[in-house]
Enzyme design. Sequence first.
Site, PDB file in Angstrom:
ATOM      1  N   ASP A 247      74.246  77.161   5.344  1.00 24.56           N
ATOM      2  CA  ASP A 247      73.437  77.597   4.571  1.00 24.56           C
ATOM      3  C   ASP A 247      72.310  76.581   4.488  1.00 24.56           C
ATOM      4  OD1 ASP A 247      72.009  78.702   2.454  1.00 24.56           O
ATOM      5  OD2 ASP A 247      74.002  79.661   1.811  1.00 24.56           O
TER       6      ASP A 247
ATOM      7  N   SER B 137      69.162  84.119   0.890  1.00 26.31           N
ATOM      8  CA  SER B 137      70.371  84.096   1.784  1.00 26.31           C
ATOM      9  C   SER B 137      70.960  85.767   1.935  1.00 26.31           C
ATOM     10  CB  SER B 137      71.797  83.230   1.297  1.00 26.31           C
ATOM     11  OG  SER B 137      71.339  81.976   1.439  1.00 26.31           O
TER      12      SER B 137
ATOM     13  N   PHE C 160      89.852  77.934  -3.920  1.00 25.34           N
ATOM     14  CA  PHE C 160      90.179  76.635  -4.151  1.00 25.34           C
ATOM     15  C   PHE C 160      89.160  75.994  -5.305  1.00 25.34           C
ATOM     16  CE2 PHE C 160      91.309  77.270   0.343  1.00 25.34           C
ATOM     17  CZ  PHE C 160      92.479  77.189   0.282  1.00 25.34           C
TER      18      PHE C 160
ATOM     19  N   GLU D 206      81.052  79.759   6.701  1.00 25.03           N
ATOM     20  CA  GLU D 206      79.883  79.330   6.021  1.00 25.03           C
ATOM     21  C   GLU D 206      79.856  78.129   5.371  1.00 25.03           C
ATOM     22  OE1 GLU D 206      76.605  80.273   2.656  1.00 25.03           O
ATOM     23  OE2 GLU D 206      78.820  80.768   2.279  1.00 25.03           O
TER      24      GLU D 206
ATOM     25  N   ASP E 190      73.143  73.765   1.279  1.00 20.99           N
ATOM     26  CA  ASP E 190      71.985  74.595   0.766  1.00 20.99           C
ATOM     27  C   ASP E 190      71.917  73.915  -0.654  1.00 20.99           C
ATOM     28  OD1 ASP E 190      70.125  76.982   0.213  1.00 20.99           O
ATOM     29  OD2 ASP E 190      71.549  77.486  -1.238  1.00 20.99           O
TER      30      ASP E 190
ATOM     31  N   HIS F  61      69.095  71.986  -2.654  1.00 17.42           N
ATOM     32  CA  HIS F  61      68.390  72.381  -3.806  1.00 17.42           C
ATOM     33  C   HIS F  61      68.314  71.220  -5.072  1.00 17.42           C
ATOM     34  CE1 HIS F  61      67.501  76.503  -3.113  1.00 17.42           C
ATOM     35  NE2 HIS F  61      68.782  76.973  -2.618  1.00 17.42           N
TER      36      HIS F  61
END
Length: 527
Positions: free
Chosen positions: A63, A113, A302, A346, A351, A355
């Site tokens: 991502d 996404s 988790f 993924e 990502d 950010h």
Amino acid sequence: MNSNWKIALSAIALAVSGGLQANVLPAAQENSPWYTDARENVEKKLQVSNSFKAKNVILFVGDGMGVSTLTASRIFKGQLAGNPGEEEYLSFERFPHTALVKTYNVDAQTPDSAGTMTAMMSGLKTDAGVIGVDEDVVRGDCSSVAGNEVVTALELAEIKGLSTGIISTARITHATPAATYAKSADRNWEDNSDMPEEAVTGGCVDIARQLIDFEHILEQRYSGVDVDGIEVTMGGGRRHFLPKDAAFNSPDAVSEVEGDRTDERDLTATWQEYYPEGQYVFDQAGFDAIDPSATTKILGLFNESHMQYEADRGNDIAGEPSIAQMTEKALQVLEQNQKGFFLMVESGRIDHAHHAGNAHGALADTLALEQAVKTAYENTNPEETLILVTADHGHVFTIAGYPKRGNPILGKVVNVGSEEPAMAADGMPYTTLGYTNGRGFQDLGQQTDSDAAYAMDIAAGRMDISNVDTTTAGYHQEALIPLSSETHSGEDIALHGTGPGSQLIQGVMEQHLVFHLINQALGLIEE
């Protein structure tokens, strides 16, 4: 034409026809490691001979893993090994087939996404912010969903009798993993408390419930279909599956009340009722105790929210498996189905680090994904498994200046022939890596949680970093334009592939073609 040119052209013509025996290459050129390495790479490509049909497909999605992230990560990998770095490859960059992929959404030049992963899972583009539905849906309007749902590669794999799995280091209800199984007018509807009242009363179901009820929903949607449900689901996002009641807190809960659900449903208990032979786990010990040879179903949640950043994973209260460990265990369960499997993995926190403006975090998570890909390749048959590695979009993450070869990728720019940092026109040094927008500079030392920057004031613009160690885990790069969070970018991303059908990865592709590659390899839709 003079005689020298005629002689040269004659020699070239003889060489092409195979008639020239003398080697015209200078010895230094022929023996150069640059030359020999490139020649060997071409020879390897000539030896690739794929069939078109696969038994298994594994789709890896980094991502936010744009091309600049790949470049910086491979250099980082090489430098961690004590080398200059630029000559390094990520494991999947040695796959024989690569293409560039366009990422725009139907309504957005720079995508999100939800829209991009829906494209990869369904074979058509859709709007930003919606999941598992086509472009005719109005974001946030529950009533617009009915009739506009799309079928996904994972659902088709289930219908075909293949085993299926979903892994993410983000919340398993987050946009990318959710696009494999859910239909939602808004990516933010992760549990019922996230939904407006009119959506709940209108009959729309939150994403977490759609995951737990996946088998029943799919059988209701398509008459005559009989599926056995997703075999492996592992990631974060436990809060969306638990009631808003401290009595349901997990042993490693961080919040006073872990769950968010206001409908009093404990979806982990519901899953266990559906699959009494399945194993629900929430920590490293539970994960390690799973015997994949004796397990048919796994639900692993988790963390309350996203799983830890790779650099921060050792700080988790109860421990978390790595993305490579989750991939390996998933494969051990899925490969028991002789018909084959579809697995989506993924790396969601690449990502999130971007950010937050933290390059170190993004690169560390990219290298963790690389290990997962390597694990998958080494534990599957390359003649029957199509492995795809791609991203959903990139970030406004730049590699700039004129740093010399081997200069620390996280360091300040030092020009060729110099030993001191280069100075910008304002008389201050600058780093190779930076962001066009975002929160900007932070010097948080060895802080491994990229999100720690959100507790600080926005500090975009130039800063004097003369006495700052920019290579630490907690350094956040400068950003030009001040924003509360750094943004995605709109340029193409890469798609790497190996195995049956990967030879179709060519040129510049539309993102929704990824679905069609998967469909072609597995024969999910009978033509």
